[in-house]
Design an enzyme around this catalytic site. Sequence first.
Site, mmCIF file in Angstrom:
data_model
loop_
_atom_site.group_PDB
_atom_site.id
_atom_site.type_symbol
_atom_site.label_atom_id
_atom_site.label_comp_id
_atom_site.label_asym_id
_atom_site.label_seq_id
_atom_site.Cartn_x
_atom_site.Cartn_y
_atom_site.Cartn_z
ATOM 1 C CB CYS A 1 28.695 44.411 54.396
ATOM 2 S SG CYS A 1 29.710 43.026 55.458
ATOM 3 N N GLY B 1 48.778 44.617 51.042
ATOM 4 C CA GLY B 1 47.910 45.334 50.102
ATOM 5 C C GLY B 1 46.600 45.306 49.949
ATOM 6 C CB CYS C 1 31.653 46.521 55.156
ATOM 7 S SG CYS C 1 32.609 45.051 54.140
ATOM 8 C CG HIS D 1 38.951 40.352 49.184
ATOM 9 N ND1 HIS D 1 38.914 41.176 50.246
ATOM 10 C CD2 HIS D 1 39.558 40.743 48.387
ATOM 11 C CE1 HIS D 1 39.724 42.207 50.099
ATOM 12 N NE2 HIS D 1 40.077 41.882 48.902
ATOM 13 C CG HIS E 1 32.308 42.565 58.192
ATOM 14 N ND1 HIS E 1 32.739 43.209 56.958
ATOM 15 C CD2 HIS E 1 33.215 42.799 59.249
ATOM 16 C CE1 HIS E 1 33.891 44.048 57.446
ATOM 17 N NE2 HIS E 1 34.021 43.504 58.717
ATOM 18 C CG HIS F 1 42.074 38.769 44.514
ATOM 19 N ND1 HIS F 1 41.824 39.958 43.898
ATOM 20 C CD2 HIS F 1 42.232 39.340 45.783
ATOM 21 C CE1 HIS F 1 41.721 41.083 44.827
ATOM 22 N NE2 HIS F 1 42.093 40.518 45.759
ATOM 23 C CG ASP G 1 38.454 42.998 41.233
ATOM 24 O OD1 ASP G 1 38.881 42.557 42.382
ATOM 25 O OD2 ASP G 1 38.524 44.303 40.899
HETATM 26 P P1 AMP Z 1 42.355 43.836 47.935
HETATM 27 O O1 AMP Z 1 43.541 44.856 47.023
HETATM 28 O O2 AMP Z 1 42.819 42.481 47.794
HETATM 29 O O3 AMP Z 1 41.817 44.226 49.114
HETATM 30 O O4 AMP Z 1 41.212 43.701 46.719
HETATM 31 C C1 AMP Z 1 40.025 44.519 46.795
HETATM 32 C C2 AMP Z 1 39.438 44.270 45.338
HETATM 33 O O5 AMP Z 1 38.249 44.737 45.427
HETATM 34 C C3 AMP Z 1 40.285 44.958 44.128
HETATM 35 O O6 AMP Z 1 40.575 44.096 43.165
HETATM 36 C C4 AMP Z 1 39.067 45.841 43.715
HETATM 37 O O7 AMP Z 1 39.104 46.182 42.340
HETATM 38 C C5 AMP Z 1 37.797 45.329 44.054
HETATM 39 N N1 AMP Z 1 36.615 45.945 44.361
HETATM 40 C C6 AMP Z 1 36.590 47.140 45.075
HETATM 41 N N2 AMP Z 1 35.375 47.417 45.226
HETATM 42 C C7 AMP Z 1 34.568 46.734 44.439
HETATM 43 C C8 AMP Z 1 33.308 46.578 44.021
HETATM 44 N N3 AMP Z 1 32.118 47.393 44.319
HETATM 45 N N4 AMP Z 1 33.040 45.629 43.190
HETATM 46 C C9 AMP Z 1 33.740 44.708 42.840
HETATM 47 N N5 AMP Z 1 35.038 44.658 43.230
HETATM 48 C C10 AMP Z 1 35.261 45.688 43.848
HETATM 49 ZN ZN ZN Z 2 31.700 43.305 55.373
#
Ligand code: AMP
Ligand code: ZN
Length: 116
Positions: free
Chosen positions: A6, A92, A3, A99, A45, A101, A29
């Site tokens: 994680c 999505g 993950c 997480h 997790h 946002h 993000d």
């Molecule tokens: P979701 O589409 O709600 O699952 O959001 C996943 C979010 O994680 C997206 O907005 C990505 O830009 C962000 N994301 C993915 N990998 C990373 C990372 N390594 N560091 C920061 N944000 C990330």
């Molecule tokens: Zn995790």
Amino acid sequence: MECVFCKIINKEIPAEIVFEDEDILAFKDIHPVAPVHILIIPKKHIASINDLEEGDIELVGKMIFQAKGIAKNFDISQKGYKLLIRTGEWGGQEVSHIHLHLIGGAKLSEDIRPII
Ligand code: AMP
Ligand code: ZN
């Protein structure tokens, strides 16, 4: 553990961390959709909202409470912001670690690409 969030918690991959305590981590993000775009995650997790258990209720409350504090730190409290949790394929969700946002710093859905 595969993950990606994680790995951020374990400091195995870098992130711009803006808040951390024993239960919660918040970081910027990597692909922001607004001037302020922070992800607030539990250190435990949990794959998605669908995987929440009754014992997680306080943890989810802490995520929202910390969103309030982070919004204040980024000076977006008064103008307002959005909180979003995507769940599953049709919601999505791309990363299978819950997480929240925190999105703000612009008049959303007018100044920037709509996300909902
Ligand atoms: P979701 O589409 O709600 O699952 O959001 C996943 C979010 O994680 C997206 O907005 C990505 O830009 C962000 N994301 C993915 N990998 C990373 C990372 N390594 N560091 C920061 N944000 C990330
Ligand atoms: Zn995790």
